[in-house]
Design an enzyme around this catalytic site. Structure first.
Site, PDB file in Angstrom:
ATOM      1  N   ASP A  57       0.827  -1.208   0.000  1.00  0.00           N
ATOM      2  CA  ASP A  57       0.000   0.000   0.000  1.00  0.00           C
ATOM      3  C   ASP A  57       0.864   1.261   0.000  1.00  0.00           C
ATOM      4  O   ASP A  57       1.976   1.266   0.519  1.00  0.00           O
ATOM      5  CB  ASP A  57      -0.921  -0.015   1.225  1.00  0.00           C
ATOM      6  CG  ASP A  57      -2.061   0.977   1.082  1.00  0.00           C
ATOM      7  OD1 ASP A  57      -2.432   1.298  -0.063  1.00  0.00           O
ATOM      8  OD2 ASP A  57      -2.585   1.438   2.115  1.00  0.00           O
ATOM      9  N   ASN A 113       1.212   3.460  -2.929  1.00  0.00           N
ATOM     10  CA  ASN A 113       1.711   3.898  -4.249  1.00  0.00           C
ATOM     11  C   ASN A 113       1.236   5.303  -4.605  1.00  0.00           C
ATOM     12  O   ASN A 113       2.008   6.146  -5.064  1.00  0.00           O
ATOM     13  CB  ASN A 113       1.218   2.954  -5.355  1.00  0.00           C
ATOM     14  CG  ASN A 113       1.848   1.580  -5.276  1.00  0.00           C
ATOM     15  OD1 ASN A 113       2.766   1.365  -4.498  1.00  0.00           O
ATOM     16  ND2 ASN A 113       1.349   0.663  -6.075  1.00  0.00           N
ATOM     17  N   ARG A 168      -0.949   9.690  -9.507  1.00  0.00           N
ATOM     18  CA  ARG A 168      -0.939   8.447  -8.719  1.00  0.00           C
ATOM     19  C   ARG A 168      -0.330   7.265  -9.480  1.00  0.00           C
ATOM     20  O   ARG A 168       0.346   6.420  -8.910  1.00  0.00           O
ATOM     21  CB  ARG A 168      -2.377   8.086  -8.312  1.00  0.00           C
ATOM     22  CG  ARG A 168      -2.981   9.003  -7.274  1.00  0.00           C
ATOM     23  CD  ARG A 168      -4.433   8.606  -7.013  1.00  0.00           C
ATOM     24  NE  ARG A 168      -4.539   7.203  -6.679  1.00  0.00           N
ATOM     25  CZ  ARG A 168      -4.315   6.710  -5.464  1.00  0.00           C
ATOM     26  NH1 ARG A 168      -4.030   7.507  -4.466  1.00  0.00           N
ATOM     27  NH2 ARG A 168      -4.418   5.420  -5.242  1.00  0.00           N
ATOM     28  N   HIS A 210       2.248   3.579  -8.989  1.00  0.00           N
ATOM     29  CA  HIS A 210       2.016   2.172  -9.343  1.00  0.00           C
ATOM     30  C   HIS A 210       3.184   1.648 -10.186  1.00  0.00           C
ATOM     31  O   HIS A 210       3.630   0.518 -10.006  1.00  0.00           O
ATOM     32  CB  HIS A 210       0.706   2.010 -10.111  1.00  0.00           C
ATOM     33  CG  HIS A 210      -0.510   2.373  -9.307  1.00  0.00           C
ATOM     34  ND1 HIS A 210      -0.702   1.960  -8.013  1.00  0.00           N
ATOM     35  CD2 HIS A 210      -1.608   3.121  -9.617  1.00  0.00           C
ATOM     36  CE1 HIS A 210      -1.856   2.435  -7.560  1.00  0.00           C
ATOM     37  NE2 HIS A 210      -2.421   3.151  -8.512  1.00  0.00           N
ATOM     38  N   THR A 264     -10.796  -6.893  -4.707  1.00  0.00           N
ATOM     39  CA  THR A 264     -12.163  -6.879  -5.259  1.00  0.00           C
ATOM     40  C   THR A 264     -12.808  -5.510  -5.050  1.00  0.00           C
ATOM     41  O   THR A 264     -13.786  -5.182  -5.717  1.00  0.00           O
ATOM     42  CB  THR A 264     -13.036  -7.969  -4.578  1.00  0.00           C
ATOM     43  OG1 THR A 264     -12.858  -7.902  -3.159  1.00  0.00           O
ATOM     44  CG2 THR A 264     -12.671  -9.363  -5.067  1.00  0.00           C
ATOM     45  N   TRP A 300     -12.029  -1.939  -7.777  1.00  0.00           N
ATOM     46  CA  TRP A 300     -12.819  -1.523  -8.953  1.00  0.00           C
ATOM     47  C   TRP A 300     -13.533  -0.207  -8.700  1.00  0.00           C
ATOM     48  O   TRP A 300     -13.989   0.448  -9.649  1.00  0.00           O
ATOM     49  CB  TRP A 300     -13.872  -2.591  -9.301  1.00  0.00           C
ATOM     50  CG  TRP A 300     -13.299  -3.918  -9.685  1.00  0.00           C
ATOM     51  CD1 TRP A 300     -13.274  -5.035  -8.906  1.00  0.00           C
ATOM     52  CD2 TRP A 300     -12.680  -4.272 -10.931  1.00  0.00           C
ATOM     53  NE1 TRP A 300     -12.663  -6.069  -9.598  1.00  0.00           N
ATOM     54  CE2 TRP A 300     -12.298  -5.632 -10.847  1.00  0.00           C
ATOM     55  CE3 TRP A 300     -12.406  -3.588 -12.119  1.00  0.00           C
ATOM     56  CZ2 TRP A 300     -11.663  -6.315 -11.874  1.00  0.00           C
ATOM     57  CZ3 TRP A 300     -11.768  -4.269 -13.154  1.00  0.00           C
ATOM     58  CH2 TRP A 300     -11.409  -5.614 -13.026  1.00  0.00           C
ATOM     59  N   LEU A 321      10.881 -20.402  -5.365  1.00  0.00           N
ATOM     60  CA  LEU A 321       9.839 -19.575  -4.733  1.00  0.00           C
ATOM     61  C   LEU A 321       8.506 -19.658  -5.489  1.00  0.00           C
ATOM     62  O   LEU A 321       8.499 -19.727  -6.722  1.00  0.00           O
ATOM     63  CB  LEU A 321      10.309 -18.109  -4.737  1.00  0.00           C
ATOM     64  CG  LEU A 321       9.341 -17.092  -4.131  1.00  0.00           C
ATOM     65  CD1 LEU A 321       9.365 -17.170  -2.604  1.00  0.00           C
ATOM     66  CD2 LEU A 321       9.689 -15.667  -4.581  1.00  0.00           C
ATOM     67  N   ARG A 339       2.200  -4.970   6.075  1.00  0.00           N
ATOM     68  CA  ARG A 339       1.468  -3.932   5.344  1.00  0.00           C
ATOM     69  C   ARG A 339       2.321  -2.681   5.318  1.00  0.00           C
ATOM     70  O   ARG A 339       2.715  -2.162   6.369  1.00  0.00           O
ATOM     71  CB  ARG A 339       0.107  -3.606   5.978  1.00  0.00           C
ATOM     72  CG  ARG A 339      -0.640  -2.554   5.126  1.00  0.00           C
ATOM     73  CD  ARG A 339      -2.008  -2.203   5.645  1.00  0.00           C
ATOM     74  NE  ARG A 339      -2.653  -1.284   4.717  1.00  0.00           N
ATOM     75  CZ  ARG A 339      -3.871  -1.428   4.197  1.00  0.00           C
ATOM     76  NH1 ARG A 339      -4.615  -2.451   4.547  1.00  0.00           N
ATOM     77  NH2 ARG A 339      -4.361  -0.532   3.360  1.00  0.00           N
ATOM     78  N   ARG A 377      -4.607  -2.043   8.929  1.00  0.00           N
ATOM     79  CA  ARG A 377      -5.789  -2.861   8.647  1.00  0.00           C
ATOM     80  C   ARG A 377      -5.437  -3.908   7.593  1.00  0.00           C
ATOM     81  O   ARG A 377      -4.398  -3.828   6.944  1.00  0.00           O
ATOM     82  CB  ARG A 377      -6.974  -1.997   8.217  1.00  0.00           C
ATOM     83  CG  ARG A 377      -6.714  -1.143   7.002  1.00  0.00           C
ATOM     84  CD  ARG A 377      -7.994  -0.413   6.534  1.00  0.00           C
ATOM     85  NE  ARG A 377      -7.667   0.577   5.515  1.00  0.00           N
ATOM     86  CZ  ARG A 377      -7.539   1.883   5.737  1.00  0.00           C
ATOM     87  NH1 ARG A 377      -7.733   2.395   6.933  1.00  0.00           N
ATOM     88  NH2 ARG A 377      -7.211   2.697   4.743  1.00  0.00           N
ATOM     89  N   SER A 379      -7.763  -5.031   5.115  1.00  0.00           N
ATOM     90  CA  SER A 379      -8.407  -4.743   3.828  1.00  0.00           C
ATOM     91  C   SER A 379      -8.761  -6.003   3.036  1.00  0.00           C
ATOM     92  O   SER A 379      -8.465  -6.105   1.837  1.00  0.00           O
ATOM     93  CB  SER A 379      -7.520  -3.811   2.987  1.00  0.00           C
ATOM     94  OG  SER A 379      -7.262  -2.606   3.671  1.00  0.00           O
ATOM     95  N   GLU A 388       2.351 -13.576  12.014  1.00  0.00           N
ATOM     96  CA  GLU A 388       2.944 -12.454  12.729  1.00  0.00           C
ATOM     97  C   GLU A 388       2.736 -11.221  11.860  1.00  0.00           C
ATOM     98  O   GLU A 388       3.030 -11.239  10.653  1.00  0.00           O
ATOM     99  CB  GLU A 388       4.442 -12.686  12.949  1.00  0.00           C
ATOM    100  CG  GLU A 388       4.742 -13.848  13.875  1.00  0.00           C
ATOM    101  CD  GLU A 388       4.258 -13.610  15.306  1.00  0.00           C
ATOM    102  OE1 GLU A 388       4.308 -12.460  15.768  1.00  0.00           O
ATOM    103  OE2 GLU A 388       3.816 -14.592  15.941  1.00  0.00           O
TER     104      GLU A 388
END
Ligand code: IPE
Ligand code: IPE
Ligand code: MG
Length: 225
Positions: free
Chosen positions: A12, A14, A25, A29, A59, A62, A124, A172, A178, A180, A191
């Protein structure tokens, strides 16, 4: 360090990263996509990390302005086209999660192609969460199972989810505390790490610090030690 760790990241910040620089913005990204590659390559080289699951498009995303959504779709296409070579070179298997049926036919085809072409890679596992929401994932799993005659077990539900693996480390970026709608079933004993760093500024150094901090945490799983 315990082997076979599953690291999940809510990437989160960007938009704020770009706005801080007086840019649009979408610039954030673009920069964020570069960091995805850096972090993925780092994880591929660190064998204690088996899975890296990255929240790329929810989801709920959008709801954003049409132009931003369109840009994100194009960026994803560009990223996957470029990344195929990187995945193969680093022995990374691409296993997307989320309901990609909402994407354009060409993007769906590309996602399938990258998945197939990396299916033999056994290093990976990088999972991009694409049109992913935990509620949606759980509902799709429950609907898959609803004709079962016997009671649904933990294992049956886990295996019906897109992401069948419990998370060890959940990070995060971007300063919000949060989840989300990300991996709600899978983070039962993860953790949690929250950092104010905006995703485009996130670095392998910070990830390394988090992984070191993780090894110091005592995980009790409800037991006493
Ligand atoms: C995360 O960054 C990337 C996506 C959700 C696609 P944001 O776009 O949410 O950036 P902020 O949180 O607005 O700064
Ligand atoms: C979470 O970020 C989704 C992704 C990183 C893809 P958001 O920016 O969409 O989350 P909220 O709206 O701040 O909860
Ligand atoms: Mg955000």
């Amino acid at each position: 360090m315990k082997q076979a760790l599953h690291v999940a990241i809510i990437m989160d910040g960007n938009g704020r990263w770009a706005e801080k620089r007086g840019e649009k913005r979408v610039k954030g990204h673009e920069q964020g996509a570069k960091v995805v590659r850096e972090i993925t390559e780092y994880c591929a080289a660190h064998k204690e990390i088996e899975r890296l699951t990255l929240y790329a498009f929810s989801t709920e995303n959008w709801k954003r302005p049409r132009l931003e959504v369109e840009f994100l779709m194009k960026l994803l296409e560009k990223y996957l086209k470029n990344e195929l070579e990187v995945y193969i070179k680093n022995n990374i298997r691409f296993e997307p999660i989320g309901d990609t049926r909402a994407f354009s036919a060409s993007l769906q085809k590309l996602i399938k192609e990258v998945k197939q072409k990396t299916a033999h890679c056994d290093g990976l596992v990088q999972s991009l969460a694409l049109n992913y929401g935990s509620h949606d994932e759980i509902l799709r799993a429950v609907n898959k199972l609803r004709d079962e005659k016997k009671d649904i077990t933990n294992e049956m539900l886990s295996n019906a989810l897109d992401c069948k693996h419990q998370v060890d480390v959940m990070i995060r970026t971007g300063g919000d505390h949060r989840i989300s709608n990300f991996l709600l079933w899978q983070i039962s004993y993860a953790e949690l790490f929250f950092t104010d760093t905006l995703w485009p500024d996130f670095s392998t150094k910070e990830l390394k610090n988090i992984m070191e901090e993780f090894t110091k945490r005592e995980r009790r799983f409800g037991g006493l030690n």
